[in-house]
Design a protein around this motif. Sequence first.
Motif, PDB file in Angstrom:
ATOM      1  N   VAL A 405      11.306 -47.598  11.278  1.00  0.00           N
ATOM      2  CA  VAL A 405      11.964 -48.512  11.964  1.00  0.00           C
ATOM      3  C   VAL A 405      12.594 -49.686  11.328  1.00  0.00           C
ATOM      4  CG1 VAL A 405      11.972 -50.184  14.008  1.00  0.00           C
ATOM      5  CG2 VAL A 405      10.019 -47.828  13.972  1.00  0.00           C
ATOM      6  N   SER A 406      12.180 -50.023  10.696  1.00  0.00           N
ATOM      7  CA  SER A 406      12.900 -51.382  10.035  1.00  0.00           C
ATOM      8  C   SER A 406      14.522 -50.533   8.530  1.00  0.00           C
ATOM      9  CB  SER A 406      12.182 -52.314   8.905  1.00  0.00           C
ATOM     10  OG  SER A 406      12.013 -51.172   7.745  1.00  0.00           O
ATOM     11  N   ALA A 407      14.981 -50.147   9.365  1.00  0.00           N
ATOM     12  CA  ALA A 407      15.759 -49.067   8.174  1.00  0.00           C
ATOM     13  C   ALA A 407      16.645 -49.450   9.288  1.00  0.00           C
ATOM     14  CB  ALA A 407      15.365 -47.825   7.637  1.00  0.00           C
ATOM     15  N   GLY A 408      16.718 -49.957  10.439  1.00  0.00           N
ATOM     16  CA  GLY A 408      17.680 -49.438  11.375  1.00  0.00           C
ATOM     17  C   GLY A 408      18.324 -48.762  11.799  1.00  0.00           C
ATOM     18  N   SER A 409      19.617 -48.308  11.756  1.00  0.00           N
ATOM     19  CA  SER A 409      20.660 -47.251  12.123  1.00  0.00           C
ATOM     20  C   SER A 409      20.767 -46.719  10.755  1.00  0.00           C
ATOM     21  CB  SER A 409      21.872 -47.437  13.318  1.00  0.00           C
ATOM     22  OG  SER A 409      22.674 -48.279  12.748  1.00  0.00           O
ATOM     23  N   ALA A 410      21.394 -44.634  11.293  1.00  0.00           N
ATOM     24  CA  ALA A 410      21.958 -44.487  10.312  1.00  0.00           C
ATOM     25  C   ALA A 410      22.755 -43.440  11.036  1.00  0.00           C
ATOM     26  CB  ALA A 410      20.579 -43.026   9.103  1.00  0.00           C
ATOM     27  N   ARG A 411      23.560 -42.731   9.795  1.00  0.00           N
ATOM     28  CA  ARG A 411      24.690 -42.007   9.878  1.00  0.00           C
ATOM     29  C   ARG A 411      24.144 -40.696   9.982  1.00  0.00           C
ATOM     30  NH1 ARG A 411      30.698 -41.925   8.113  1.00  0.00           N
ATOM     31  NH2 ARG A 411      29.761 -41.277   6.506  1.00  0.00           N
ATOM     32  N   ARG A 424      28.327 -35.077  12.828  1.00  0.00           N
ATOM     33  CA  ARG A 424      28.094 -36.086  12.626  1.00  0.00           C
ATOM     34  C   ARG A 424      27.653 -37.129  13.831  1.00  0.00           C
ATOM     35  NH1 ARG A 424      32.057 -37.746   9.145  1.00  0.00           N
ATOM     36  NH2 ARG A 424      30.739 -37.149   7.419  1.00  0.00           N
ATOM     37  N   GLN A 425      26.416 -37.985  13.584  1.00  0.00           N
ATOM     38  CA  GLN A 425      26.230 -38.549  14.712  1.00  0.00           C
ATOM     39  C   GLN A 425      24.662 -39.583  14.145  1.00  0.00           C
ATOM     40  OE1 GLN A 425      24.804 -36.513  17.980  1.00  0.00           O
ATOM     41  NE2 GLN A 425      25.425 -34.198  17.355  1.00  0.00           N
ATOM     42  N   THR A 426      24.471 -40.577  15.171  1.00  0.00           N
ATOM     43  CA  THR A 426      23.890 -42.089  14.511  1.00  0.00           C
ATOM     44  C   THR A 426      22.658 -41.932  15.284  1.00  0.00           C
ATOM     45  OG1 THR A 426      26.127 -43.300  14.653  1.00  0.00           O
ATOM     46  CG2 THR A 426      24.095 -44.329  14.715  1.00  0.00           C
ATOM     47  N   VAL A 427      22.018 -42.294  14.318  1.00  0.00           N
ATOM     48  CA  VAL A 427      19.992 -42.716  15.069  1.00  0.00           C
ATOM     49  C   VAL A 427      19.951 -43.981  15.059  1.00  0.00           C
ATOM     50  CG1 VAL A 427      19.396 -41.676  13.096  1.00  0.00           C
ATOM     51  CG2 VAL A 427      18.341 -41.305  15.632  1.00  0.00           C
ATOM     52  N   SER A 428      19.084 -44.148  15.436  1.00  0.00           N
ATOM     53  CA  SER A 428      18.590 -45.750  15.529  1.00  0.00           C
ATOM     54  C   SER A 428      17.243 -45.900  15.702  1.00  0.00           C
ATOM     55  CB  SER A 428      18.887 -46.484  16.558  1.00  0.00           C
ATOM     56  OG  SER A 428      20.702 -46.671  17.250  1.00  0.00           O
ATOM     57  N   GLY A 429      16.793 -46.632  14.195  1.00  0.00           N
ATOM     58  CA  GLY A 429      14.904 -46.735  14.481  1.00  0.00           C
ATOM     59  C   GLY A 429      14.325 -45.397  14.489  1.00  0.00           C
ATOM     60  N   LEU A 449      21.835 -38.576   5.282  1.00  0.00           N
ATOM     61  CA  LEU A 449      21.666 -39.871   5.821  1.00  0.00           C
ATOM     62  C   LEU A 449      22.302 -40.607   5.123  1.00  0.00           C
ATOM     63  CD1 LEU A 449      19.742 -37.519   7.533  1.00  0.00           C
ATOM     64  CD2 LEU A 449      18.534 -39.100   9.031  1.00  0.00           C
ATOM     65  N   GLN A 450      22.677 -41.725   6.249  1.00  0.00           N
ATOM     66  CA  GLN A 450      22.688 -42.765   5.694  1.00  0.00           C
ATOM     67  C   GLN A 450      22.579 -44.031   6.306  1.00  0.00           C
ATOM     68  OE1 GLN A 450      26.852 -41.395   3.697  1.00  0.00           O
ATOM     69  NE2 GLN A 450      26.680 -41.983   1.950  1.00  0.00           N
ATOM     70  N   ASN A 451      22.416 -45.461   6.241  1.00  0.00           N
ATOM     71  CA  ASN A 451      22.528 -46.251   6.744  1.00  0.00           C
ATOM     72  C   ASN A 451      22.835 -47.138   6.349  1.00  0.00           C
ATOM     73  OD1 ASN A 451      21.082 -47.617   4.716  1.00  0.00           O
ATOM     74  ND2 ASN A 451      19.069 -48.074   6.084  1.00  0.00           N
ATOM     75  N   SER A 456      20.661 -43.748   1.521  1.00  0.00           N
ATOM     76  CA  SER A 456      20.328 -42.733   1.561  1.00  0.00           C
ATOM     77  C   SER A 456      19.210 -42.126   1.411  1.00  0.00           C
ATOM     78  CB  SER A 456      21.815 -41.641   1.200  1.00  0.00           C
ATOM     79  OG  SER A 456      21.844 -42.142  -0.614  1.00  0.00           O
ATOM     80  N   VAL A 457      20.175 -39.859   1.970  1.00  0.00           N
ATOM     81  CA  VAL A 457      18.309 -39.449   1.951  1.00  0.00           C
ATOM     82  C   VAL A 457      19.047 -38.236   1.979  1.00  0.00           C
ATOM     83  CG1 VAL A 457      17.231 -39.636   4.224  1.00  0.00           C
ATOM     84  CG2 VAL A 457      16.019 -38.209   2.117  1.00  0.00           C
TER      85      VAL A 457
END
Length: 465
Positions: A405-411, A424-429, A449-451, A456-457
Motif C-alpha cells: 500500500v505504501s507504494a502509492g499509485s502505479a501505472r 495503460r491504466q493506473t492502480v492506487s495503493g 508496473l511503474q510507480n 518498477s516490476v
Amino acid sequence: MKIHLLLICVTLCTQLATAQDSLNMTLLARWDDDSLPIASPGNLNVQYSGCWGMVLHGREYAIIGGARHVLIFDVTDPAQPRRIAQFEGQTNTVWREFKSYQGRFYAVSDATNEGMMIFDMRQAPDTVVRTYYSNEYFDRSHTITLDTTSGRIYLNGTNVQGNGLVILDVKTNPDNPTLLSRINLDANGAGGYVHDSYVRHDTIYASSGFEGLYVLDCTNPDTCLPLAQYETGGYNHNSWLSADGRYLYYTEEIPEGRPVQIVAVDDLAEGIRGAGRFLDNLLNPGDSLPKAIPHNVYIRDNLLFNSQYEDGLLVYDLSDPEKPVLIAFYDTHPQNTQYNTYFGCWGNYPWLPSGVIIATDMQNGLQLLRLTTSSAPHLPAPAPLSVTITPNPAAHAVRIGLTDVSAGSARVSVFDALGRLKTRQTVSGSATLDLNLTDWPTGAYFLLLQNDQGASVSRTLIVQH
C-alpha cells in the motif's frame, strides 16, 4: 586536475578534495566511436550533442546525438552499453535534441532541411523503427519540448516566422504529428527567438536568449499569451522547474562565468522574483573572473543535475531551494586543465529508475554515471514494488493489484507479443485493476508496473481461451 573545497555533510567534517576529477560519483561505462563524423564550427571538433533516456518493457535506453547520426543504446547493463541502432541525418550538425512520449522518441536538429524524426521503440532492443522523417511543418529546430500531459510538442528556435514557436499535436497519433499553430512571439509581446523551453500544464517557461525569460500561457495554442517576463542580463539558455513549481533554475551560456540563476515563480501575478544564484568554478577555482559555463540543468526530486561543459556533470542538493549545495561531480572531459570555451559535458538525463545517469560529452561520447549512496542523502531509493495477477493463466478476466500500500499509485501498461500497447491504466495503493480479456487473442502479454517513485516490476500474463 581539479581542486575544490567542499563541506561534505554526510561525513560531518570539512576536507579538501584535491587533484580529483570526481566527487561522490562513479563512472560505470564510457562509449566513444572515433570513426563517427565530426562537426567543426570554430575548430571545436564536436562529435556528440544532446541526450535522453527511456524505459520500455523493463529495459533502459540512452539516446544521444551524433554529428550526423541519432545513436540508440541499450543500457540495462550500465557496465556494457550496447548500441542497438543508429540513423543518419542529412548533414553534420552540432545540435541534436530529443524528447519521448508513448514509446517513441522525437529528434530534432539545427541542420537545414532535417525537420523532425520519430522513432518507435516499442520493439526494442530487437527493432527500432523510424516512423516519420519530414520537414513539412518546420525546416529545423534548435531544441524540442514535449508536454506529456497534453501530447503537444513545442519546437524552439525554428526558422518559421523568424521568432516564434511551432506547436504540434502527437496525442492523436504519436507517429503522425498534426500542426496546431505557428506563433509569432514578436507580434504578441512574448519575447522573440526561443532557444529552449520548459513546459508544465500548458505553461511555458521560455528561455529567450538575450530577451530574457518569458512565461507564457499556451492553453490556447493559437495565442500563447505572456504571463510574466524577467530580464536576466545574459543569454537565457535553458531552465527547469522545481518539483513543487515554486522555483525555476536557469542557465545563461553567454558570457562565460554566468552563475545558474534561481527565480521564484510561485506568484506570477506579482511577477518573477530573483531568489539566488550559484556557480562552482571547478577547473580553476582560484580565478578572480570565473569562466565556467553552466549549459543544461535538469531536476530529479530535490537534486539538480548541471552539465557544465569542461567541468563535467555537477549535482546539487536543493533541500534549501534558494541555497543549493554541491554534493557530487564527475569530469567528463579531463583533457582540459584550463577553460577553453565549448568542450565537455553537453547534457544529461537523471530519471532512469535504476539511478543510472546518462551524460554526453561533446568529444568523449556517452558517459554512464551513478551517484554514490552517501552523496545523495535526499534521493530516496524506490520502495519495493510487488504485484498480484489473478488468475494467471487467465481466460476471460484478470485482476491486477499492488501488494504494498505504501507504494502509492502505479501505472499499469500491458503489451502484446509484438510490443503493441493493449492498455495503460493506473492502480492506487491496495486497489485492484480488473481487465476484461474476452476479446484478447490467446497468447503471452507483457505487464509493466511503474510507480511515481521510480520503482518498477514486470510480469508475464498468459491468456488462454
